[in-house]
Write an enzyme that holds these catalytic residues in place. Structure first.
Site, PDB file in Angstrom:
ATOM      1  N   GLN A  47     -16.174  24.118  33.393  1.00  0.00           N
ATOM      2  CA  GLN A  47     -15.124  24.177  32.373  1.00  0.00           C
ATOM      3  C   GLN A  47     -15.152  25.504  31.623  1.00  0.00           C
ATOM      4  O   GLN A  47     -16.127  26.254  31.710  1.00  0.00           O
ATOM      5  CB  GLN A  47     -15.335  23.041  31.370  1.00  0.00           C
ATOM      6  CG  GLN A  47     -16.717  23.054  30.721  1.00  0.00           C
ATOM      7  CD  GLN A  47     -17.193  21.682  30.290  1.00  0.00           C
ATOM      8  OE1 GLN A  47     -16.379  20.809  30.009  1.00  0.00           O
ATOM      9  NE2 GLN A  47     -18.500  21.486  30.209  1.00  0.00           N
ATOM     10  N   ASP A 102     -24.014  19.153  23.420  1.00  0.00           N
ATOM     11  CA  ASP A 102     -24.157  19.940  22.198  1.00  0.00           C
ATOM     12  C   ASP A 102     -25.377  19.507  21.383  1.00  0.00           C
ATOM     13  O   ASP A 102     -25.863  20.242  20.535  1.00  0.00           O
ATOM     14  CB  ASP A 102     -22.884  19.829  21.336  1.00  0.00           C
ATOM     15  CG  ASP A 102     -22.487  18.385  21.118  1.00  0.00           C
ATOM     16  OD1 ASP A 102     -23.098  17.729  20.256  1.00  0.00           O
ATOM     17  OD2 ASP A 102     -21.582  17.891  21.821  1.00  0.00           O
ATOM     18  N   GLU A 122     -26.387  15.303  31.027  1.00  0.00           N
ATOM     19  CA  GLU A 122     -25.223  16.178  30.793  1.00  0.00           C
ATOM     20  C   GLU A 122     -24.918  16.892  32.116  1.00  0.00           C
ATOM     21  O   GLU A 122     -25.816  17.447  32.740  1.00  0.00           O
ATOM     22  CB  GLU A 122     -25.567  17.183  29.672  1.00  0.00           C
ATOM     23  CG  GLU A 122     -24.696  18.402  29.576  1.00  0.00           C
ATOM     24  CD  GLU A 122     -23.239  18.101  29.216  1.00  0.00           C
ATOM     25  OE1 GLU A 122     -22.982  17.458  28.183  1.00  0.00           O
ATOM     26  OE2 GLU A 122     -22.349  18.534  29.994  1.00  0.00           O
ATOM     27  N   GLY A 154     -23.192  11.802  35.044  1.00  0.00           N
ATOM     28  CA  GLY A 154     -23.622  10.617  34.290  1.00  0.00           C
ATOM     29  C   GLY A 154     -23.388   9.312  35.028  1.00  0.00           C
ATOM     30  O   GLY A 154     -24.214   8.388  34.989  1.00  0.00           O
ATOM     31  N   ASP A 171     -21.255   9.899  24.972  1.00  0.00           N
ATOM     32  CA  ASP A 171     -20.704  10.929  24.081  1.00  0.00           C
ATOM     33  C   ASP A 171     -19.900  11.886  24.954  1.00  0.00           C
ATOM     34  O   ASP A 171     -20.294  13.019  25.200  1.00  0.00           O
ATOM     35  CB  ASP A 171     -21.866  11.638  23.370  1.00  0.00           C
ATOM     36  CG  ASP A 171     -21.393  12.697  22.393  1.00  0.00           C
ATOM     37  OD1 ASP A 171     -20.174  12.813  22.179  1.00  0.00           O
ATOM     38  OD2 ASP A 171     -22.252  13.413  21.861  1.00  0.00           O
TER      39      ASP A 171
HETATM   40  N1  SPD Z   1     -10.701  14.697  21.804  1.00  0.00           N
HETATM   41  C1  SPD Z   1     -12.069  15.170  21.860  1.00  0.00           C
HETATM   42  C2  SPD Z   1     -13.065  14.066  21.861  1.00  0.00           C
HETATM   43  C3  SPD Z   1     -14.436  14.621  22.013  1.00  0.00           C
HETATM   44  C4  SPD Z   1     -15.480  13.610  21.815  1.00  0.00           C
HETATM   45  N2  SPD Z   1     -16.789  14.094  22.161  1.00  0.00           N
HETATM   46  C5  SPD Z   1     -17.242  15.171  21.402  1.00  0.00           C
HETATM   47  C6  SPD Z   1     -18.632  15.564  21.756  1.00  0.00           C
HETATM   48  C7  SPD Z   1     -19.432  15.845  20.555  1.00  0.00           C
HETATM   49  N3  SPD Z   1     -20.800  15.608  20.799  1.00  0.00           N
END
Ligand code: SPD
Length: 305
Positions: A47, A102, A122, A154, A171
């Site tokens: 990405q 992150d 991840e 995942g 997440d």
């Molecule tokens: N529309 C964006 C949604 C993102 C959700 N995940 C964010 C990751 C932060 N750890």
């Protein structure tokens, strides 16, 4: 980290920036923020990754043009995706995070004294690298000795796990590209099997304003797999519509009946989560209750506050 951007492309983001996030057609949402500096912008194997230094919202992480987080409000997302399940489970020892490169979710998980092991799966190592380099307030948890990081898909990762985790936290990014499978039934069946007999899954489940079809479809199959299901949400202004929700999927424990408030003191100072918001976040607006049949919301229907 292969594709460099031209001076012209970078200049676009150095004065100010309009993000247009594409939602369910024909809706898009535009968000404007003054950018002081483009700290990183490159294409990884998976990405386009950008880290921006903004005037009012601190640093922001953008993946494929979609806001993942800002330092301004990320606590409202990470505290809620983590502490709601971890304080519902009476003794969470082993947690898996899918996505979350992150580190914001990991940072919150390692605050819990019961935790012995945290796995983070991840797909993109570049997200973890960028966060460690530029987002120290999010990535601090990666240095906790209980944390182990796997760079894998995942959905494939959970397929091979049985009866292993107390809690799984999804997440994820939005359901686009490699993340689509994380919003599908087979993945939830695999997560069910990867959990111990009393485990909990909480997953990022989008906006009650913009993603009603997705939320309904997901809760339908989730409620056929898990004993207890519900939906709760948090207020995160930099996400489209200013809200983002989570599916709560549990084999045994109920977030309104089994919440252990006594453990909150061990988490230090939190900025969004408290026991009142834990319960109130399961209160759904009338239009959502009308759209979601009662049998999909075992948990929300038990609300008494
Ligand atoms: N529309 C964006 C949604 C993102 C959700 N995940 C964010 C990751 C932060 N750890």
């Amino acid at each position: 980290m292969v594709e460099e951007f031209t001076e012209d492309e970078l200049r676009l983001t150095t004065m100010d920036l309009w993000f247009e996030e594409k939602l369910e057609p024909p809706v898009g949402t535009t968000f404007r923020v003054l950018v002081n500096k483009t700290i990183e912008r490159f294409r990884s194997e998976y990405q386009e990754i950008a880290v921006l230094e903004t005037e009012k919202l601190g640093k922001m992480l953008i993946l494929d043009g979609v806001i993942m987080l800002s330092e301004f409000d990320e606590f409202a997302y990470h505290e809620m995706i983590v502490h709601v399940p971890l304080l519902t489970h009476p003794n969470p020892k082993k947690v898996l995070v899918i996505g979350g490169g992150d580190g914001g979710s990991i940072r919150e998980i390692v605050k819990h004294k019961t935790i012995e092991e945290v796995h983070l799966c991840e797909i993109d190592p570049a997200v973890v690298e960028v966060s460690k380099k530029h987002l120290p307030t999010l990535s601090s948890g990666f240095y906790d000795p209980r944390v182990k990081v796997f760079y894998e898909d995942g959905a494939q990762f959970v397929k091979n796990k049985k009866n292993e985790y107390d809690i799984i936290i999804v997440d994820s990014t939005d359901p686009v590209g490699a993340a689509v499978v994380l919003f599908e039934e087979p993945f939830y069946r695999d997560m069910y099997n990867a959990l111990k007999f009393d485990g909990i899954v909480v997953s990022q489940c989008e906006s009650i304003y913009y993603h009603q079809i997705l939320i309904k479809r997901m809760l339908e199959f989730i409620s056929n797999i898990f004993e207890l299901t519900g939906y709760y949400y948090s207020l995160v202004p930099t996400y489209p519509s200013g809200t983002i929700g989570f599916a709560f999927c549990s084999k045994k424990y109920h977030p309104l009946k089994d919440l252990d408030e006594s453990r909150i003191s061990e988490l230090g100072k939190l900025r969004y989560y408290n026991p009142q918001i834990h319960k109130a976040s399961f209160c759904l607006p009338a239009f959502i209750k009308e759209m979601l049949p009662a049998h999909l919301l075992h948990i929300n229907n038990d609300l008494e506050i």
